[in-house]
Scaffold this motif. Structure first.
Motif, PDB file in Angstrom:
ATOM      1  N   UNK A 131      28.618  27.863  33.144  1.00 39.45           N
ATOM      2  CA  UNK A 131      28.034  26.884  32.220  1.00 39.45           C
ATOM      3  C   UNK A 131      27.186  25.873  32.996  1.00 39.45           C
ATOM      4  N   UNK A 132      27.587  25.621  34.240  1.00 33.41           N
ATOM      5  CA  UNK A 132      26.835  24.679  35.090  1.00 33.41           C
ATOM      6  C   UNK A 132      25.613  25.350  35.727  1.00 33.41           C
ATOM      7  N   UNK A 133      25.423  26.639  35.453  1.00 36.43           N
ATOM      8  CA  UNK A 133      24.280  27.359  36.023  1.00 36.43           C
ATOM      9  C   UNK A 133      24.526  27.843  37.442  1.00 36.43           C
ATOM     10  N   UNK A 134      25.767  27.712  37.913  1.00 39.72           N
ATOM     11  CA  UNK A 134      26.114  28.165  39.265  1.00 39.72           C
ATOM     12  C   UNK A 134      26.649  29.596  39.204  1.00 39.72           C
ATOM     13  N   UNK A 135      26.984  30.131  40.412  1.00 44.22           N
ATOM     14  CA  UNK A 135      27.380  31.546  40.485  1.00 44.22           C
ATOM     15  C   UNK A 135      28.832  31.667  40.963  1.00 44.22           C
ATOM     16  N   UNK A 136      29.568  32.612  40.386  1.00 44.24           N
ATOM     17  CA  UNK A 136      30.900  32.940  40.903  1.00 44.24           C
ATOM     18  C   UNK A 136      30.700  34.017  41.969  1.00 44.24           C
ATOM     19  N   UNK A 137      30.930  33.664  43.226  1.00 46.90           N
ATOM     20  CA  UNK A 137      30.683  34.622  44.315  1.00 46.90           C
ATOM     21  C   UNK A 137      31.942  35.341  44.762  1.00 46.90           C
ATOM     22  N   UNK A 138      33.078  35.014  44.167  1.00 47.65           N
ATOM     23  CA  UNK A 138      34.301  35.732  44.491  1.00 47.65           C
ATOM     24  C   UNK A 138      35.496  35.105  43.816  1.00 47.65           C
ATOM     25  N   UNK A 139      36.558  35.915  43.709  1.00 44.44           N
ATOM     26  CA  UNK A 139      37.829  35.427  43.170  1.00 44.44           C
ATOM     27  C   UNK A 139      38.927  35.847  44.144  1.00 44.44           C
ATOM     28  N   UNK A 140      39.674  34.868  44.649  1.00 41.24           N
ATOM     29  CA  UNK A 140      40.760  35.140  45.591  1.00 41.24           C
ATOM     30  C   UNK A 140      42.101  34.872  44.920  1.00 41.24           C
ATOM     31  N   UNK A 141      42.956  35.889  44.900  1.00 42.29           N
ATOM     32  CA  UNK A 141      44.244  35.793  44.222  1.00 42.29           C
ATOM     33  C   UNK A 141      45.363  36.015  45.241  1.00 42.29           C
ATOM     34  N   UNK A 142      46.381  35.165  45.205  1.00 44.14           N
ATOM     35  CA  UNK A 142      47.495  35.351  46.137  1.00 44.14           C
ATOM     36  C   UNK A 142      48.353  36.540  45.675  1.00 44.14           C
ATOM     37  N   UNK A 143      48.807  36.511  44.424  1.00 43.59           N
ATOM     38  CA  UNK A 143      49.652  37.613  43.916  1.00 43.59           C
ATOM     39  C   UNK A 143      49.054  38.164  42.620  1.00 43.59           C
ATOM     40  N   UNK A 144      48.640  39.403  42.681  1.00 38.55           N
ATOM     41  CA  UNK A 144      48.099  40.081  41.489  1.00 38.55           C
ATOM     42  C   UNK A 144      49.180  40.972  40.906  1.00 38.55           C
ATOM     43  N   UNK A 145      49.404  40.849  39.593  1.00 38.41           N
ATOM     44  CA  UNK A 145      50.288  41.807  38.932  1.00 38.41           C
ATOM     45  C   UNK A 145      49.374  42.875  38.341  1.00 38.41           C
ATOM     46  N   UNK A 146      49.275  43.961  39.078  1.00 37.98           N
ATOM     47  CA  UNK A 146      48.247  44.967  38.783  1.00 37.98           C
ATOM     48  C   UNK A 146      48.554  45.764  37.523  1.00 37.98           C
ATOM     49  N   UNK A 147      49.793  45.662  37.032  1.00 42.90           N
ATOM     50  CA  UNK A 147      50.145  46.372  35.792  1.00 42.90           C
ATOM     51  C   UNK A 147      49.691  45.584  34.557  1.00 42.90           C
ATOM     52  N   UNK A 148      49.180  44.390  34.778  1.00 45.49           N
ATOM     53  CA  UNK A 148      48.594  43.593  33.686  1.00 45.49           C
ATOM     54  C   UNK A 148      47.067  43.687  33.788  1.00 45.49           C
TER      55      UNK A 148
END
Ligand code: 5GP
Length: 191
Positions: A142-159
């Motif tokens: 919304x601010x016109x900026x870019x999401x260059x990555x998402x870092x997750x500590x614990x992913x529940x991959x079954x979700x």
């Protein structure tokens, strides 16, 4: 991340087939040395992504995000969870559904802390349905900026969170990926 997986196996407790409790090192007590190692891992993955700022969501994302920002020598911003809309034009806001509380909140970012040239790395403690990360990404965009990555500590991959975020084209780095959760059962995806 082997060290993180070992810690989850040792101290994590499945409250159900969907919710993992890791209060002894991430969500209540915080192991700062482990957070530092987590910061190193995120840095290794994202250091060539031209990131300008690190965003996280209060409150359990703050510890891993602050270490990553410190190690990458970048500014960090905490997105706030407010209960009601602020109507003064000085903030970006978006409604997010909380996985753990099963209620909505207004994720809030002051316009002072983002500009359209920013390339943002979003860091959070858990990824479940992707609502929190999607909300953070909405504010950045919304601010016109870019999401260059998402870092997750614990992913529940079954979700479905990862799949939803990948479909939107985001680059995700999860340090532990859980394939199965049940009473006395915590299994990881073999990488
Ligand atoms: P999502 O928005 O992806 O559905 O859920 C992610 C958010 O919910 C995270 O910010 C985290 O605070 C919380 N969360 C989701 N799943 C868990 C879980 O299994 N354990 C804990 N402690 N928090 C979770």
């Amino acid at each position: 991340m082997k060290k993180l997986e070992e810690r989850i196996l040792k101290e994590g407790r499945a409250l159900s087939k969907e919710v993992l409790k890791v209060d002894s090192f991430l969500n209540h007590a915080v192991d700062t040395k482990l957070m530092y190692d987590i910061g190193e891992e995120f840095k290794k993955y994202f250091e060539n992504h031209n990131i300008t700022k690190i965003f996280t969501i209060e409150s359990s994302g703050i510890a891993p995000a602050v270490m990553t920002a410190f190690l990458m020598d970048l500014p960090m911003v905490t997105l706030k969870k407010k209960t009601s809309k602020i109507l003064n034009g000085e903030v970006y806001q978006t409604t997010v559904h909380s996985f753990t509380k099963d209620s909505d909140y207004e994720l809030t970012l002051s316009k002072d802390y983002i500009n359209s040239n920013d390339k943002v790395l979003i860091i959070d403690d858990f990824l479940a349905n992707g609502e929190a990360a999607k909300g953070a990404a909405r504010l950045v965009e919304e601010a016109g900026a870019k999401v260059s990555g998402i870092g997750i500590v614990i992913e529940k991959s079954f979700q479905p969170g990862r799949e939803i975020l990948e479909e939107k084209g985001y680059d995700i780095c999860s340090l532990a990926r859980i394939s199965k959760l049940d009473k006395d059962v915590i299994e990881f995806i073999e990488e």
